[in-house]
Design an enzyme around this catalytic site. Sequence first.
Site, PDB file in Angstrom:
ATOM      1  N   ASN A  66       0.750  -1.182   0.046  1.00  0.00           N
ATOM      2  CA  ASN A  66       0.114   0.059  -0.048  1.00  0.00           C
ATOM      3  C   ASN A  66       0.948   1.265  -0.051  1.00  0.00           C
ATOM      4  OD1 ASN A  66      -3.088  -0.637   0.209  1.00  0.00           O
ATOM      5  ND2 ASN A  66      -2.369  -1.964   1.558  1.00  0.00           N
ATOM      6  N   ARG A  92       4.171  -0.353  25.821  1.00  0.00           N
ATOM      7  CA  ARG A  92       3.406   0.396  24.752  1.00  0.00           C
ATOM      8  C   ARG A  92       3.522   1.730  24.655  1.00  0.00           C
ATOM      9  NH1 ARG A  92       0.001  -2.229  21.393  1.00  0.00           N
ATOM     10  NH2 ARG A  92       0.029  -4.228  22.658  1.00  0.00           N
ATOM     11  N   MET A 140       1.075  -2.889  11.799  1.00  0.00           N
ATOM     12  CA  MET A 140       0.417  -3.861  12.694  1.00  0.00           C
ATOM     13  C   MET A 140       0.604  -3.653  14.251  1.00  0.00           C
ATOM     14  SD  MET A 140      -1.211  -5.100  10.169  1.00  0.00           S
ATOM     15  CE  MET A 140      -1.987  -6.629  10.611  1.00  0.00           C
ATOM     16  N   LEU A 163      -2.312   0.935  18.977  1.00  0.00           N
ATOM     17  CA  LEU A 163      -1.810   2.360  19.539  1.00  0.00           C
ATOM     18  C   LEU A 163      -2.262   2.808  20.629  1.00  0.00           C
ATOM     19  CD1 LEU A 163      -1.789   3.816  15.718  1.00  0.00           C
ATOM     20  CD2 LEU A 163       0.350   3.150  17.194  1.00  0.00           C
ATOM     21  N   ASN A 212      -5.984   5.012   8.278  1.00  0.00           N
ATOM     22  CA  ASN A 212      -5.414   3.759   8.453  1.00  0.00           C
ATOM     23  C   ASN A 212      -6.360   2.859   7.289  1.00  0.00           C
ATOM     24  OD1 ASN A 212      -4.515   1.113   9.232  1.00  0.00           O
ATOM     25  ND2 ASN A 212      -6.485   0.759  10.339  1.00  0.00           N
ATOM     26  N   HIS A 240      -7.887  -0.793   6.258  1.00  0.00           N
ATOM     27  CA  HIS A 240      -8.211  -2.272   7.201  1.00  0.00           C
ATOM     28  C   HIS A 240      -8.990  -3.005   6.140  1.00  0.00           C
ATOM     29  CE1 HIS A 240      -9.146  -5.020  10.236  1.00  0.00           C
ATOM     30  NE2 HIS A 240     -10.386  -5.066   9.729  1.00  0.00           N
ATOM     31  N   THR A 283      -9.223   6.364  15.225  1.00  0.00           N
ATOM     32  CA  THR A 283      -9.604   6.705  16.660  1.00  0.00           C
ATOM     33  C   THR A 283      -9.040   5.848  17.649  1.00  0.00           C
ATOM     34  OG1 THR A 283     -11.575   5.439  16.543  1.00  0.00           O
ATOM     35  CG2 THR A 283     -11.628   7.742  15.633  1.00  0.00           C
ATOM     36  N   LEU A 287      -9.842   0.415  18.246  1.00  0.00           N
ATOM     37  CA  LEU A 287      -9.050  -0.173  17.155  1.00  0.00           C
ATOM     38  C   LEU A 287     -10.149  -0.598  15.816  1.00  0.00           C
ATOM     39  CD1 LEU A 287      -6.573  -2.158  16.602  1.00  0.00           C
ATOM     40  CD2 LEU A 287      -7.822  -4.212  17.297  1.00  0.00           C
ATOM     41  N   ASP A 288      -9.521  -0.337  14.698  1.00  0.00           N
ATOM     42  CA  ASP A 288     -10.113  -0.560  13.354  1.00  0.00           C
ATOM     43  C   ASP A 288     -11.471   0.069  13.390  1.00  0.00           C
ATOM     44  OD1 ASP A 288      -8.084  -1.886  12.478  1.00  0.00           O
ATOM     45  OD2 ASP A 288      -8.624  -3.667  13.160  1.00  0.00           O
TER      46      ASP A 288
HETATM   47  C1  GAR Z   1      -3.267  -4.834   3.947  1.00  0.00           C
HETATM   48  O1  GAR Z   1      -4.062  -5.755   3.318  1.00  0.00           O
HETATM   49  C2  GAR Z   1      -3.853  -3.772   5.034  1.00  0.00           C
HETATM   50  O2  GAR Z   1      -5.044  -3.588   4.760  1.00  0.00           O
HETATM   51  C3  GAR Z   1      -3.710  -4.748   6.236  1.00  0.00           C
HETATM   52  O3  GAR Z   1      -2.422  -5.433   6.228  1.00  0.00           O
HETATM   53  C4  GAR Z   1      -1.771  -5.599   4.776  1.00  0.00           C
HETATM   54  C5  GAR Z   1      -0.799  -4.826   4.610  1.00  0.00           C
HETATM   55  O4  GAR Z   1      -0.044  -5.088   3.531  1.00  0.00           O
HETATM   56  N1  GAR Z   1      -3.803  -3.998   7.373  1.00  0.00           N
HETATM   57  C6  GAR Z   1      -4.523  -4.289   8.563  1.00  0.00           C
HETATM   58  O5  GAR Z   1      -4.763  -5.271   8.828  1.00  0.00           O
HETATM   59  C7  GAR Z   1      -4.556  -3.358   9.454  1.00  0.00           C
HETATM   60  N2  GAR Z   1      -5.458  -3.676  10.606  1.00  0.00           N
HETATM   61  P1  GAR Z   1       0.931  -4.114   2.635  1.00  0.00           P
HETATM   62  O6  GAR Z   1       2.089  -4.201   3.813  1.00  0.00           O
HETATM   63  O7  GAR Z   1       1.424  -4.893   1.365  1.00  0.00           O
HETATM   64  O8  GAR Z   1       0.513  -2.536   2.382  1.00  0.00           O
END
Ligand code: GAR
Length: 225
Positions: free
Chosen positions: A14, A65, A90, A93, A107, A109, A141, A144-145
Amino acid sequence: MKNLVILISGRGSNMEAIVRACAHDAWPAKIAAVIANRPDAAGLAFAASHGIATAVVDHRQYPERAAFDAALAQTIDGYAPDLVVLAGFMRVLTEGFVDHYSGRMLNIHPSLLPSFPGLKTHQQALDAGCRVHGATVHFVTSRLDHGPIVAQSAVPVRAGDDAAALAARVLATEHVIYPRAVRWFVEGRVTLDGAHVTLTPPEPQWLFLDDTNAHANTQTAGEGV
Ligand code: GAR
């Protein structure tokens, strides 16, 4: 010119999509840094090879944390970001960290929030028998998610899909909606009003990858509705 800081934990596809879109479409923005919480995050090499500053704040060096989040915030703020972009970052926070970046941290998700926060979202969607699944770009926020939704993408769930197949279909749409959403922010088009995000001027804040016809065409005639 807006400063962007992107946080990653691994592959960084991403982040890559955002870096490429920013350069290709000449956004009024600079990717000031890509920061990872793991030294082995694969995406760091891509960022460095594109002349972007990189940094690692290794969460394993911090027993608590809050201490990790404080060190992370200090590193991020060294790049004076207008927007912090979590791209496969991942880490859960702390509230203080999230508050510090309130209204300026996005973010992505891999589910149609508010369904399936947390991990293994694709398996969760399969287990629930969903016919549609997708991804969500949202403001972060302290829950989470969860947070005001900027953009969502939806894809069909096909018979025979496993989590990997579904993840790949969703990821392709992530690479479209995340750069788009970040660009909207960079262009100053995003307004936050409580739980709602509006775009000025408006344009669709969704993407439907509807390949049903293409799929049906490869099946026996008469199938489907
Ligand atoms: C992506 O699918 C993103 O949506 C997810 O991790 C992957 C990262 O891929 N994020 C989460 O699950 C956050 N809760 P990438 O490192 O190739 O972008």
